[in-house]
Design an enzyme around this catalytic site. Structure first.
Site, PDB file in Angstrom:
ATOM      1  N   CYS A   9       0.851  -1.183   0.000  1.00  0.00           N
ATOM      2  CA  CYS A   9       0.000   0.000   0.000  1.00  0.00           C
ATOM      3  C   CYS A   9       0.898   1.249   0.000  1.00  0.00           C
ATOM      4  O   CYS A   9       1.981   1.256   0.574  1.00  0.00           O
ATOM      5  CB  CYS A   9      -0.932   0.105   1.198  1.00  0.00           C
ATOM      6  SG  CYS A   9      -2.048  -1.275   1.351  1.00  0.00           S
TER       7      CYS A   9
ATOM      8  N   ARG B 145       3.601  -0.159  -5.013  1.00  0.00           N
ATOM      9  CA  ARG B 145       3.423  -0.742  -3.685  1.00  0.00           C
ATOM     10  C   ARG B 145       2.125  -1.522  -3.557  1.00  0.00           C
ATOM     11  O   ARG B 145       1.891  -2.221  -2.570  1.00  0.00           O
ATOM     12  CB  ARG B 145       3.437   0.356  -2.615  1.00  0.00           C
ATOM     13  CG  ARG B 145       4.684   1.211  -2.614  1.00  0.00           C
ATOM     14  CD  ARG B 145       4.573   2.281  -1.570  1.00  0.00           C
ATOM     15  NE  ARG B 145       4.568   1.695  -0.245  1.00  0.00           N
ATOM     16  CZ  ARG B 145       5.652   1.362   0.430  1.00  0.00           C
ATOM     17  NH1 ARG B 145       6.829   1.571  -0.095  1.00  0.00           N
ATOM     18  NH2 ARG B 145       5.566   0.836   1.615  1.00  0.00           N
TER      19      ARG B 145
ATOM     20  N   TRP C  46      -2.857  -2.634  -1.627  1.00  0.00           N
ATOM     21  CA  TRP C  46      -2.552  -4.045  -1.870  1.00  0.00           C
ATOM     22  C   TRP C  46      -3.336  -4.784  -0.784  1.00  0.00           C
ATOM     23  O   TRP C  46      -3.005  -4.691   0.402  1.00  0.00           O
ATOM     24  CB  TRP C  46      -1.053  -4.299  -1.728  1.00  0.00           C
ATOM     25  CG  TRP C  46      -0.664  -5.694  -2.093  1.00  0.00           C
ATOM     26  CD1 TRP C  46      -0.425  -6.178  -3.348  1.00  0.00           C
ATOM     27  CD2 TRP C  46      -0.455  -6.797  -1.203  1.00  0.00           C
ATOM     28  NE1 TRP C  46      -0.093  -7.507  -3.290  1.00  0.00           N
ATOM     29  CE2 TRP C  46      -0.100  -7.913  -1.993  1.00  0.00           C
ATOM     30  CE3 TRP C  46      -0.550  -6.961   0.188  1.00  0.00           C
ATOM     31  CZ2 TRP C  46       0.169  -9.157  -1.445  1.00  0.00           C
ATOM     32  CZ3 TRP C  46      -0.275  -8.211   0.736  1.00  0.00           C
ATOM     33  CH2 TRP C  46       0.077  -9.287  -0.081  1.00  0.00           C
TER      34      TRP C  46
ATOM     35  N   ASN D   9      -1.257   2.180   5.850  1.00  0.00           N
ATOM     36  CA  ASN D   9      -0.420   1.141   5.267  1.00  0.00           C
ATOM     37  C   ASN D   9       0.100   0.308   6.424  1.00  0.00           C
ATOM     38  O   ASN D   9       0.699   0.850   7.350  1.00  0.00           O
ATOM     39  CB  ASN D   9       0.740   1.769   4.487  1.00  0.00           C
ATOM     40  CG  ASN D   9       1.783   0.740   4.087  1.00  0.00           C
ATOM     41  OD1 ASN D   9       1.449  -0.421   3.871  1.00  0.00           O
ATOM     42  ND2 ASN D   9       3.032   1.153   3.997  1.00  0.00           N
ATOM     43  N   GLY D  10      -0.148  -1.015   6.374  1.00  0.00           N
ATOM     44  CA  GLY D  10       0.298  -1.892   7.456  1.00  0.00           C
ATOM     45  C   GLY D  10      -0.827  -2.849   7.803  1.00  0.00           C
ATOM     46  O   GLY D  10      -1.775  -3.012   7.045  1.00  0.00           O
TER      47      GLY D  10
ATOM     48  N   GLU E 175      16.812 -17.462  -9.197  1.00  0.00           N
ATOM     49  CA  GLU E 175      16.405 -16.089  -9.478  1.00  0.00           C
ATOM     50  C   GLU E 175      15.702 -16.011 -10.840  1.00  0.00           C
ATOM     51  O   GLU E 175      14.669 -15.345 -10.980  1.00  0.00           O
ATOM     52  CB  GLU E 175      17.630 -15.158  -9.408  1.00  0.00           C
ATOM     53  CG  GLU E 175      17.380 -13.710  -9.786  1.00  0.00           C
ATOM     54  CD  GLU E 175      16.295 -13.014  -8.976  1.00  0.00           C
ATOM     55  OE1 GLU E 175      15.820 -13.561  -7.967  1.00  0.00           O
ATOM     56  OE2 GLU E 175      15.899 -11.905  -9.396  1.00  0.00           O
TER      57      GLU E 175
ATOM     58  N   LYS F 275      11.792 -14.830 -11.420  1.00  0.00           N
ATOM     59  CA  LYS F 275      11.477 -13.713 -12.317  1.00  0.00           C
ATOM     60  C   LYS F 275      10.421 -14.142 -13.315  1.00  0.00           C
ATOM     61  O   LYS F 275       9.457 -13.432 -13.566  1.00  0.00           O
ATOM     62  CB  LYS F 275      12.760 -13.308 -13.042  1.00  0.00           C
ATOM     63  CG  LYS F 275      12.987 -11.869 -13.272  1.00  0.00           C
ATOM     64  CD  LYS F 275      13.533 -11.076 -12.140  1.00  0.00           C
ATOM     65  CE  LYS F 275      12.809 -11.174 -10.849  1.00  0.00           C
ATOM     66  NZ  LYS F 275      13.508 -10.656  -9.717  1.00  0.00           N
TER      67      LYS F 275
ATOM     68  N   GLU G 169       6.944 -14.655 -11.677  1.00  0.00           N
ATOM     69  CA  GLU G 169       6.371 -13.390 -11.214  1.00  0.00           C
ATOM     70  C   GLU G 169       5.658 -12.620 -12.319  1.00  0.00           C
ATOM     71  O   GLU G 169       4.574 -12.110 -12.123  1.00  0.00           O
ATOM     72  CB  GLU G 169       7.509 -12.471 -10.736  1.00  0.00           C
ATOM     73  CG  GLU G 169       7.790 -12.499  -9.286  1.00  0.00           C
ATOM     74  CD  GLU G 169       8.782 -11.395  -8.903  1.00  0.00           C
ATOM     75  OE1 GLU G 169       9.865 -11.330  -9.505  1.00  0.00           O
ATOM     76  OE2 GLU G 169       8.457 -10.621  -7.992  1.00  0.00           O
TER      77      GLU G 169
ATOM     78  N   HIS H 148      16.736 -37.520  -9.247  1.00  0.00           N
ATOM     79  CA  HIS H 148      16.147 -38.059  -8.015  1.00  0.00           C
ATOM     80  C   HIS H 148      14.649 -37.796  -7.957  1.00  0.00           C
ATOM     81  O   HIS H 148      14.045 -37.871  -6.899  1.00  0.00           O
ATOM     82  CB  HIS H 148      16.861 -37.477  -6.794  1.00  0.00           C
ATOM     83  CG  HIS H 148      18.310 -37.837  -6.753  1.00  0.00           C
ATOM     84  ND1 HIS H 148      18.759 -39.106  -6.455  1.00  0.00           N
ATOM     85  CD2 HIS H 148      19.421 -37.111  -7.040  1.00  0.00           C
ATOM     86  CE1 HIS H 148      20.078 -39.142  -6.537  1.00  0.00           C
ATOM     87  NE2 HIS H 148      20.498 -37.932  -6.899  1.00  0.00           N
TER      88      HIS H 148
ATOM     89  N   LYS I  70       5.539  -4.202  -4.539  1.00  0.00           N
ATOM     90  CA  LYS I  70       6.991  -4.018  -4.493  1.00  0.00           C
ATOM     91  C   LYS I  70       7.546  -4.207  -3.088  1.00  0.00           C
ATOM     92  O   LYS I  70       8.564  -4.839  -2.887  1.00  0.00           O
ATOM     93  CB  LYS I  70       7.309  -2.605  -4.993  1.00  0.00           C
ATOM     94  CG  LYS I  70       8.776  -2.284  -5.050  1.00  0.00           C
ATOM     95  CD  LYS I  70       9.429  -3.022  -6.184  1.00  0.00           C
ATOM     96  CE  LYS I  70      10.920  -2.798  -6.251  1.00  0.00           C
ATOM     97  NZ  LYS I  70      11.554  -3.832  -7.086  1.00  0.00           N
TER      98      LYS I  70
END
Ligand code: M6R
Length: 609
Positions: A2, A27, A75, A101-102, A482, A486, A489, A505, A604
């Site tokens: 947020c 955000r 968010w 925000n939180g 990584e 990516k 996402e 395996h 983000k």
């Protein structure tokens, strides 16, 4: 998650709030809203589900006039994205509005308590208890009511509050969620992050937990919870607002990928110099303290965790100190053992990630020394750690991290070399050889960025695939993780990273005709073994794109497409091999028509657990 903004000044607040929110959409972007004190001193709220553009359209149709206001881009945590759950939230009378925000962890208890007192609620959010608590405590003094309210809140918050009871005021406070105050000429701002206000001012105050901001006709005042004035130094932002703009690129992600040569160079500048010892101005740990360390933990989340995996290799190889690397959300709950001989390295682009921050605090509680590697000056981790090593990547806006990752790798190498130097685990010649190679990385990264046709073609040929596998050994496995993150996402393709030797395996059962496999083979000592692993998947019908160091042309006999990375020492290869992987996910996302910079369900900065 947020983003919040607030404006107090002489301009029309709405357009400034919306402009600020557009810089904070990274955000969270599932809904947006504003609350503005209009010319009659009443609060007008407009908010809706979806991207900020939806709100802008609504505001174009019904503009709100007024000079004080707050805004929010969300968010979702509590309650699905909807008009009702969007912020700002208000009390029933509509006299108090709040952006938050939180997460308020005790909101259910608070809600029940307020309901017993006759309060009603419209949304499913945790936030809605806040304007109602302020209403409950309001007795002619808004600041007092906000102070009493936050005493009741458990969890994290950055709040912006306006009220028609005191229409010439804006109040803000933070705890465990980021919030800065911008100071302009006769105008003031609050924001979750600096880019939101950079078109208006470069002078900011960085707030500490439980500091209260009051904006009124006297200007801006910062108070502690005892209502004592806090004298703070202004922090002057030196970077340019353009750094947070797309600058001609189609997407922030592409721009940030291309900024990597500069970011790598900037992060090394004045720290790594030929024939000089490593210089770390912001790190005060002494030689004795380094020699006393018997265990290092590197803890982080997501991409930063992947940088930590490379950090483990680098520190163990160069400085011969045992390193354990873990994801923060796991580490914090596994009853970790730390003491004064433990060094904790937390890695966080934003410096605000809730899980990473919790690990930092736990480490300090157990007397471990903490080094933070972060990209954001003044972020919470930078302020709470004993030492900070800044990555100089510049603002990273795209949700998918790219330039922050490569600079985190550079930070890991710098720390490893610094420890090696202090522990005398490498000869002068060995140290100089690694530094020489590091100094060549920006040019080599530039070279790689100029040749990406094959990666683009592979992405365009394979974007309809359901799955993609990333294989590697040693450091290549760290980079494979990584690359896989990516891809999933931003293109929503299911992908997995495996240590190539582990494939037989179990996971090899998933390989069938046409399965796309990305194979990293940059580690010289493991090259032959990696080629054998590639043959294992080729035999089962996989379509393979491989990455090897320049000169390994023989790999073309085994794979469908080969990409060569400029020669460097194995240890540094991740800095280069990750670049084509970033481009692969970028082009795949474009081919699929996904929203590259704002992928679904993500944000983000993850400031909630
Ligand atoms: O700000 P941080 O580095 O602490 O963020 C950690 C992760 O949330 C972040 O790296 C995330 O995995 C990115 N979206 C990866 O691209």
């Amino acid at each position: 998650m947020c983003g919040i903004v607030g404006y107090f000044g002489k301009e029309q607040a709405t357009s400034i709030l919306v402009e600020g929110l557009s810089k904070l959409e990274y955000r969270g972007y599932d809904s947006a809203g504003v609350a503005v004190l209009n010319d009659d001193g009443k609060i007008v709220v407009d908010k809706c589900k979806g991207r900020l553009a939806n709100l802008e359209n609504k505001l174009d149709e019904n503009p709100i006039h007024g000079f004080i206001g707050i805004g929010h881009t969300r968010w979702a945590t509590h309650g699905e994205p909807s008009d009702l759950n969007s912020h700002p939230h208000s009390n029933a009378k509509g006299t108090i509005s709040v952006v938050h925000n939180g997460i308020i962890e005790n909101y259910i208890k608070l809600r029940e308590w307020l309901m017993e007192k006759g309060y009603t609620f419209k949304s499913e959010t945790d936030t809605e208890v806040i304007p109602n608590l302020i209403d409950f405590y309001y007795n002619g003094d808004l600041l007092e009511a906000v102070m009493k309210t936050v005493e009741k809140l458990e969890g994290s918050y950055a709040l912006g509050v306006v009220s028609s009871e005191e229409p010439d005021k804006l109040i803000a406070v933070r705890k465990d969620s980021p919030l800065i105050v911008g100071v302009g000429k006769g105008e003031y701002f609050i924001a979750s992050d600096i880019p939101a206000i950079l078109n208006h001012t470069r002078e900011v105050y960085l707030l500490e937990d439980k500091e209260f901001v009051v904006m009124d006709k006297n200007g801006v005042t910062i108070l502690n919870s005892n209502k004592e004035k806090v004298e703070k130094e202004i922090y002057h932002v030196t970077w340019n607002a353009d750094a947070a703009e797309k600058g001609g690129y189609a997407h922030f992600m592409l721009k940030e990928i291309h900024e990597q040569p500069k970011a790598i160079k900037d992060t090394m500048t004045s720290r790594i110099m030929k024939n000089h010892s490593i210089k770390l101005d912001d790190i005060t740990i002494t030689k004795d303290q380094i020699n006393n360390i018997d265990k290092i933990y590197i803890v982080a989340c997501g991409t930063a965790y992947h940088a930590g995996v490379v950090g483990k290799y680098a520190i163990e190889r160069l400085a011969r100190i045992p390193v354990e690397v873990d994801v923060a959300s796991e580490f914090r709950y596994r009853d970790p053992i730390m003491n004064e001989r433990t060094l904790m390295i937390v890695v966080s682009q934003s410096g605000e990630t809730a899980d990473t921050l919790a690990v930092l605090r736990e480490a300090k509680k157990q007397n471990a020394r903490v080094i933070a590697v972060t990209n954001v000056v003044g972020s919470t981790v930078s302020r709470e750690a004993d030492d900070v090593l800044y990555t100089w990547a510049g603002p990273e806006i795209a949700v998918a991290s790219t330039k922050a990752y490569v600079t985190q790798l550079i930070a890991m190498y710098i720390i490893a070399l610094f420890f090696a130097e202090n522990k005398n685990t490498l000869s002068k010649e060995e140290l100089e050889a690694i530094k020489d190679e590091m100094l060549l990385l920006p040019e080599k990264a530039k070279e790689l960025l100029e040749n990406n046709d094959k990666v683009k073609t592979f992405a365009e040929d394979n974007y309809t695939n359901r799955d993609m596998f990333f294989l590697g050994r040693g450091l290549d496995y760290a980079v494979a993780m990584e690359g896989s993150l990516k891809l999933k996402e931003i293109s929503y393709i299911h992908s997995e990273a495996y240590p190539a030797g582990e494939l037989k395996h179990g996971p090899i059962a998933l390989i069938e005709k046409g399965t796309a496999v990305i194979a990293l083979a940059t580690q010289e000592n493991l090259f032959e073994k990696m080629v054998s692993n590639i043959k294992e998947v080729k035999t089962r019908g996989a379509k393979v794109m491989a990455f090897a160091m320049e000169g390994h042309k023989e790999i073309e006999k085994t794979v469908d497409s080969a990409i060569y990375i400029p020669r460097t020492i194995e240890l540094l290869a991740p800095v280069l091999s990750v670049i084509p992987l970033q481009l692969l996910s970028y082009y795949t996302s474009i081919a699929k028509g996904c929203d590259v910079d704002k992928p679904r369900n993500l944000a983000k900065s993850v400031t909630v657990e």
